[in-house]
Scaffold this motif. Sequence first.
Motif, PDB file in Angstrom:
ATOM      1  N   PHE A  51      46.853 -35.037  19.179  1.00 18.75           N
ATOM      2  CA  PHE A  51      47.147 -33.625  19.444  1.00 18.75           C
ATOM      3  C   PHE A  51      48.602 -33.444  19.877  1.00 18.75           C
ATOM      4  CE2 PHE A  51      47.421 -30.123  22.520  1.00 18.75           C
ATOM      5  CZ  PHE A  51      47.106 -29.061  21.679  1.00 18.75           C
ATOM      6  N   TYR A  52      49.065 -34.309  20.779  1.00 16.45           N
ATOM      7  CA  TYR A  52      50.452 -34.198  21.233  1.00 16.45           C
ATOM      8  C   TYR A  52      51.430 -34.423  20.084  1.00 16.45           C
ATOM      9  CZ  TYR A  52      48.763 -34.279  26.068  1.00 16.45           C
ATOM     10  OH  TYR A  52      48.145 -33.997  27.239  1.00 16.45           O
ATOM     11  N   SER A  53      51.126 -35.357  19.193  1.00 16.66           N
ATOM     12  CA  SER A  53      52.005 -35.593  18.046  1.00 16.66           C
ATOM     13  C   SER A  53      51.957 -34.439  17.059  1.00 16.66           C
ATOM     14  CB  SER A  53      51.623 -36.882  17.329  1.00 16.66           C
ATOM     15  OG  SER A  53      52.165 -37.977  18.012  1.00 16.66           O
ATOM     16  N   ALA A  54      50.828 -33.756  16.993  1.00 18.25           N
ATOM     17  CA  ALA A  54      50.736 -32.600  16.101  1.00 18.25           C
ATOM     18  C   ALA A  54      51.534 -31.426  16.652  1.00 18.25           C
ATOM     19  CB  ALA A  54      49.279 -32.201  15.904  1.00 18.25           C
ATOM     20  N   ALA A  70      59.583 -42.836  19.607  1.00 23.18           N
ATOM     21  CA  ALA A  70      59.860 -41.399  19.528  1.00 23.18           C
ATOM     22  C   ALA A  70      61.163 -41.095  18.783  1.00 23.18           C
ATOM     23  CB  ALA A  70      59.858 -40.786  20.924  1.00 23.18           C
ATOM     24  N   PRO A  71      62.285 -41.778  19.074  1.00 16.39           N
ATOM     25  CA  PRO A  71      63.501 -41.477  18.302  1.00 16.39           C
ATOM     26  C   PRO A  71      63.362 -41.798  16.809  1.00 16.39           C
ATOM     27  CG  PRO A  71      64.069 -42.677  20.294  1.00 16.39           C
ATOM     28  CD  PRO A  71      62.576 -42.674  20.187  1.00 16.39           C
ATOM     29  N   ILE A  72      62.560 -42.780  16.477  1.00  9.25           N
ATOM     30  CA  ILE A  72      62.332 -43.098  15.062  1.00  9.25           C
ATOM     31  C   ILE A  72      61.591 -41.945  14.392  1.00  9.25           C
ATOM     32  CG2 ILE A  72      61.145 -44.664  13.478  1.00  9.25           C
ATOM     33  CD1 ILE A  72      61.675 -46.895  15.549  1.00  9.25           C
ATOM     34  N   VAL A  77      61.448 -37.320  10.742  1.00  5.80           N
ATOM     35  CA  VAL A  77      61.076 -35.929  10.476  1.00  5.80           C
ATOM     36  C   VAL A  77      62.327 -35.049  10.392  1.00  5.80           C
ATOM     37  CG1 VAL A  77      59.810 -33.936  11.381  1.00  5.80           C
ATOM     38  CG2 VAL A  77      58.793 -36.203  11.482  1.00  5.80           C
ATOM     39  N   GLY A  78      63.306 -35.305  11.253  1.00  3.78           N
ATOM     40  CA  GLY A  78      64.556 -34.534  11.227  1.00  3.78           C
ATOM     41  C   GLY A  78      65.319 -34.717   9.927  1.00  3.78           C
ATOM     42  N   THR A  79      65.322 -35.928   9.395  1.00  2.00           N
ATOM     43  CA  THR A  79      65.987 -36.184   8.115  1.00  2.00           C
ATOM     44  C   THR A  79      65.296 -35.423   6.991  1.00  2.00           C
ATOM     45  OG1 THR A  79      66.669 -38.373   8.863  1.00  2.00           O
ATOM     46  CG2 THR A  79      66.688 -37.980   6.498  1.00  2.00           C
ATOM     47  N   GLY A  80      63.981 -35.424   6.996  1.00  2.00           N
ATOM     48  CA  GLY A  80      63.238 -34.670   5.987  1.00  2.00           C
ATOM     49  C   GLY A  80      63.516 -33.180   6.076  1.00  2.00           C
ATOM     50  N   VAL A  81      63.568 -32.640   7.302  1.00  2.00           N
ATOM     51  CA  VAL A  81      63.867 -31.218   7.484  1.00  2.00           C
ATOM     52  C   VAL A  81      65.287 -30.913   7.037  1.00  2.00           C
ATOM     53  CG1 VAL A  81      64.196 -29.415   9.235  1.00  2.00           C
ATOM     54  CG2 VAL A  81      62.166 -30.867   9.301  1.00  2.00           C
ATOM     55  N   TYR A  82      66.235 -31.793   7.362  1.00  2.00           N
ATOM     56  CA  TYR A  82      67.626 -31.584   6.949  1.00  2.00           C
ATOM     57  C   TYR A  82      67.741 -31.485   5.423  1.00  2.00           C
ATOM     58  CZ  TYR A  82      72.368 -32.704   5.563  1.00  2.00           C
ATOM     59  OH  TYR A  82      73.591 -32.678   4.945  1.00  2.00           O
ATOM     60  N   PHE A  83      67.124 -32.418   4.713  1.00  3.73           N
ATOM     61  CA  PHE A  83      67.209 -32.390   3.250  1.00  3.73           C
ATOM     62  C   PHE A  83      66.482 -31.177   2.667  1.00  3.73           C
ATOM     63  CE2 PHE A  83      68.419 -36.908   3.594  1.00  3.73           C
ATOM     64  CZ  PHE A  83      69.582 -36.835   2.846  1.00  3.73           C
ATOM     65  N   THR A 141      58.513 -34.668   4.090  1.00  5.12           N
ATOM     66  CA  THR A 141      58.496 -34.275   5.503  1.00  5.12           C
ATOM     67  C   THR A 141      57.071 -34.088   6.001  1.00  5.12           C
ATOM     68  OG1 THR A 141      60.630 -33.189   5.209  1.00  5.12           O
ATOM     69  CG2 THR A 141      59.378 -32.594   7.162  1.00  5.12           C
ATOM     70  N   ILE A 142      56.239 -33.458   5.199  1.00  7.03           N
ATOM     71  CA  ILE A 142      54.827 -33.291   5.587  1.00  7.03           C
ATOM     72  C   ILE A 142      54.148 -34.651   5.695  1.00  7.03           C
ATOM     73  CG2 ILE A 142      52.591 -32.423   4.787  1.00  7.03           C
ATOM     74  CD1 ILE A 142      54.108 -29.998   3.659  1.00  7.03           C
ATOM     75  N   GLY A 143      54.438 -35.558   4.764  1.00  7.21           N
ATOM     76  CA  GLY A 143      53.876 -36.910   4.826  1.00  7.21           C
ATOM     77  C   GLY A 143      54.305 -37.659   6.077  1.00  7.21           C
ATOM     78  N   LEU A 144      55.581 -37.533   6.453  1.00  2.00           N
ATOM     79  CA  LEU A 144      56.063 -38.189   7.675  1.00  2.00           C
ATOM     80  C   LEU A 144      55.430 -37.568   8.917  1.00  2.00           C
ATOM     81  CD1 LEU A 144      59.825 -38.586   6.741  1.00  2.00           C
ATOM     82  CD2 LEU A 144      58.133 -40.414   6.963  1.00  2.00           C
ATOM     83  N   TYR A 145      55.224 -36.269   8.904  1.00  2.00           N
ATOM     84  CA  TYR A 145      54.576 -35.578  10.019  1.00  2.00           C
ATOM     85  C   TYR A 145      53.135 -36.075  10.184  1.00  2.00           C
ATOM     86  CZ  TYR A 145      52.532 -31.673  12.626  1.00  2.00           C
ATOM     87  OH  TYR A 145      51.865 -30.914  13.543  1.00  2.00           O
ATOM     88  N   ILE A 146      52.409 -36.185   9.079  1.00  4.27           N
ATOM     89  CA  ILE A 146      51.027 -36.675   9.134  1.00  4.27           C
ATOM     90  C   ILE A 146      50.998 -38.143   9.551  1.00  4.27           C
ATOM     91  CG2 ILE A 146      49.007 -37.188   7.694  1.00  4.27           C
ATOM     92  CD1 ILE A 146      49.669 -34.590   6.154  1.00  4.27           C
ATOM     93  N   LEU A 147      51.933 -38.930   9.044  1.00  2.00           N
ATOM     94  CA  LEU A 147      52.012 -40.339   9.425  1.00  2.00           C
ATOM     95  C   LEU A 147      52.284 -40.488  10.918  1.00  2.00           C
ATOM     96  CD1 LEU A 147      51.948 -43.214   8.256  1.00  2.00           C
ATOM     97  CD2 LEU A 147      54.409 -43.038   7.971  1.00  2.00           C
ATOM     98  N   ASN A 148      53.089 -39.609  11.492  1.00  2.00           N
ATOM     99  CA  ASN A 148      53.364 -39.604  12.922  1.00  2.00           C
ATOM    100  C   ASN A 148      52.077 -39.375  13.709  1.00  2.00           C
ATOM    101  OD1 ASN A 148      54.460 -38.602  15.555  1.00  2.00           O
ATOM    102  ND2 ASN A 148      54.073 -36.615  14.635  1.00  2.00           N
ATOM    103  N   ILE A 149      51.243 -38.447  13.265  1.00  2.00           N
ATOM    104  CA  ILE A 149      49.982 -38.158  13.956  1.00  2.00           C
ATOM    105  C   ILE A 149      49.029 -39.350  13.845  1.00  2.00           C
ATOM    106  CG2 ILE A 149      47.946 -36.662  13.955  1.00  2.00           C
ATOM    107  CD1 ILE A 149      49.811 -34.425  12.910  1.00  2.00           C
ATOM    108  N   ILE A 150      48.923 -39.917  12.658  1.00  2.00           N
ATOM    109  CA  ILE A 150      48.035 -41.069  12.449  1.00  2.00           C
ATOM    110  C   ILE A 150      48.491 -42.260  13.277  1.00  2.00           C
ATOM    111  CG2 ILE A 150      47.272 -42.750  10.725  1.00  2.00           C
ATOM    112  CD1 ILE A 150      47.319 -40.438   8.685  1.00  2.00           C
ATOM    113  N   GLU A 151      49.800 -42.505  13.321  1.00  2.00           N
ATOM    114  CA  GLU A 151      50.324 -43.650  14.088  1.00  2.00           C
ATOM    115  C   GLU A 151      50.026 -43.495  15.568  1.00  2.00           C
ATOM    116  OE1 GLU A 151      52.539 -46.263  16.364  1.00  2.00           O
ATOM    117  OE2 GLU A 151      52.978 -44.129  16.426  1.00  2.00           O
TER     118      GLU A 151
END
Length: 192
Positions: A51-54, A70-72, A77-83, A141-151
Amino acid sequence: MFKWCVYSIIFLSSFATIYAQEVPSDLKVTKIDTTFIADEINILAPSKAAFYSAVLPGLGQIYNKKYWKAPIVWGAVGTGVYFYVDNNNKYNRYREAFKAELAGREHEFDGTGDNVELTQTSLQTAQTFYKKNRDLSLFITIGLYILNIIEANVDAHLPDNALNTNISFNPTIFTMPTTNQTGFGATISFNF
């Protein structure tokens, strides 16, 4: 035939003698305390971390006390948003120029002054290129966001003290029974 089987079993079992181990008298056996004192396990920790990662990417990693992750996550996610933003801005520039070219108005790429002259086909090709890159950036970016939640969820499920770090790797050489050829294999064991 039945008699022969019975006599064979009796004959073969007569050779099987069982000897018990004798304990030396100087060996002292003491009872070992096998009670297990488990840390209090929070069964809601995985769902809280997810939940916190979401809510904010990287917050679940901080909740799990894996501060270095966290910085990773923020960088990924920031790189994906930038592109995504960069490709969206370029797509909009070429789209506006394409619409102006169709209407016969001046635009950024009409060749007047220091501007580069692009044809209608070039504007349409550039527009398609940046739209495709924008959409790809969004999916990544969506894939990295979901991967962050799963991790975060998986990391909360597997606390460090629950894992046995005894990992073994055993390469072996064996013969394939069907082809009678030599083969190579490996066994990896991970206990937790």
